[in-house]
Write a protein that holds these residues in place. Sequence first.
Motif, PDB file in Angstrom:
ATOM      1  N   ILE A  50      37.292  11.363 -12.102  1.00 37.84           N
ATOM      2  CA  ILE A  50      36.117  12.125 -12.501  1.00 37.84           C
ATOM      3  C   ILE A  50      34.896  11.241 -12.309  1.00 37.84           C
ATOM      4  CG2 ILE A  50      34.944  13.253 -14.424  1.00 37.84           C
ATOM      5  CD1 ILE A  50      38.695  13.033 -14.420  1.00 37.84           C
ATOM      6  N   PHE A  51      33.968  11.684 -11.489  1.00 37.51           N
ATOM      7  CA  PHE A  51      32.746  10.945 -11.206  1.00 37.51           C
ATOM      8  C   PHE A  51      31.645  11.493 -12.119  1.00 37.51           C
ATOM      9  CE2 PHE A  51      35.301  10.681  -7.334  1.00 37.51           C
ATOM     10  CZ  PHE A  51      35.287   9.312  -7.111  1.00 37.51           C
ATOM     11  N   ILE A  52      30.999  10.599 -12.867  1.00 38.32           N
ATOM     12  CA  ILE A  52      30.096  10.994 -13.950  1.00 38.32           C
ATOM     13  C   ILE A  52      28.712  10.387 -13.737  1.00 38.32           C
ATOM     14  CG2 ILE A  52      29.761  10.947 -16.451  1.00 38.32           C
ATOM     15  CD1 ILE A  52      32.865  10.454 -16.638  1.00 38.32           C
ATOM     16  N   ALA A  59      29.880  15.005 -12.262  1.00 39.53           N
ATOM     17  CA  ALA A  59      29.314  15.341 -10.953  1.00 39.53           C
ATOM     18  C   ALA A  59      30.377  15.988 -10.067  1.00 39.53           C
ATOM     19  CB  ALA A  59      28.743  14.102 -10.278  1.00 39.53           C
ATOM     20  N   THR A  60      31.486  15.272  -9.863  1.00 44.68           N
ATOM     21  CA  THR A  60      32.570  15.778  -9.019  1.00 44.68           C
ATOM     22  C   THR A  60      33.902  15.305  -9.589  1.00 44.68           C
ATOM     23  OG1 THR A  60      32.451  13.855  -7.550  1.00 44.68           O
ATOM     24  CG2 THR A  60      31.176  15.795  -6.897  1.00 44.68           C
ATOM     25  N   ILE A  61      34.965  15.982  -9.175  1.00 45.88           N
ATOM     26  CA  ILE A  61      36.316  15.627  -9.607  1.00 45.88           C
ATOM     27  C   ILE A  61      37.215  15.571  -8.377  1.00 45.88           C
ATOM     28  CG2 ILE A  61      38.333  16.308 -10.958  1.00 45.88           C
ATOM     29  CD1 ILE A  61      36.380  17.794 -12.842  1.00 45.88           C
ATOM     30  N   PRO A  78      25.321  10.022  -6.153  1.00 44.27           N
ATOM     31  CA  PRO A  78      25.206   8.812  -6.986  1.00 44.27           C
ATOM     32  C   PRO A  78      25.714   9.069  -8.409  1.00 44.27           C
ATOM     33  CG  PRO A  78      23.173   9.209  -5.774  1.00 44.27           C
ATOM     34  CD  PRO A  78      24.017  10.438  -5.620  1.00 44.27           C
ATOM     35  N   VAL A  79      26.524   8.144  -8.921  1.00 45.44           N
ATOM     36  CA  VAL A  79      27.070   8.228 -10.274  1.00 45.44           C
ATOM     37  C   VAL A  79      26.985   6.857 -10.945  1.00 45.44           C
ATOM     38  CG1 VAL A  79      28.632  10.147  -9.745  1.00 45.44           C
ATOM     39  CG2 VAL A  79      29.443   7.798  -9.491  1.00 45.44           C
ATOM     40  N   LEU A  95      38.147  20.733 -17.595  1.00 47.17           N
ATOM     41  CA  LEU A  95      36.995  19.907 -17.228  1.00 47.17           C
ATOM     42  C   LEU A  95      36.483  20.317 -15.852  1.00 47.17           C
ATOM     43  CD1 LEU A  95      35.323  17.479 -18.275  1.00 47.17           C
ATOM     44  CD2 LEU A  95      36.840  16.013 -16.925  1.00 47.17           C
ATOM     45  N   ALA A  96      35.166  20.478 -15.745  1.00 47.98           N
ATOM     46  CA  ALA A  96      34.572  20.934 -14.487  1.00 47.98           C
ATOM     47  C   ALA A  96      33.222  20.262 -14.284  1.00 47.98           C
ATOM     48  CB  ALA A  96      34.400  22.446 -14.521  1.00 47.98           C
ATOM     49  N   PRO A  97      32.755  20.210 -13.031  1.00 48.21           N
ATOM     50  CA  PRO A  97      31.415  19.680 -12.778  1.00 48.21           C
ATOM     51  C   PRO A  97      30.387  20.379 -13.673  1.00 48.21           C
ATOM     52  CG  PRO A  97      32.578  19.919 -10.720  1.00 48.21           C
ATOM     53  CD  PRO A  97      33.431  20.577 -11.779  1.00 48.21           C
ATOM     54  N   GLY A  98      29.469  19.571 -14.206  1.00 46.99           N
ATOM     55  CA  GLY A  98      28.455  20.079 -15.124  1.00 46.99           C
ATOM     56  C   GLY A  98      28.806  19.857 -16.577  1.00 46.99           C
TER      57      GLY A  98
END
Length: 110
Positions: A50-52, A59-61, A78-79, A95-98
């Motif tokens: 999971i990119f946060i 942001a993305t998974i 960018p994370v 869990l989802a983006p946002g």
Amino acid sequence: MELALTADQRSEGLMYRREMAPDHGMLFDMERVAPAHFWMRNTYISLDIIFIEKNGRVATIAANTEPLSERMIGSGVPVRFVLELVAGTAAKIGLAPGDRVDHPVIAAAQ
């Protein structure tokens, strides 16, 4: 939750582990906001990566990564943080983006 706060900790991550409890994970503080790239070299467990963003928003998974793969897995944006969980956990908990991830390490970066 394990933390990867130093360069050495980030470099090793969850490599060489053969198992991990379903409620366990590792949070990486990348120390700066930039695109992040991970791979699964020497990682025997399939993971959700999971990119946060700095503000704690997902942001993305990258779900269900391939163990032992040297294919680069990028954040796409960018994370500041990366969270590794047992594969399937992101979907299981919805869990989802946002969505927002709360942790003292993330709060300290605000």
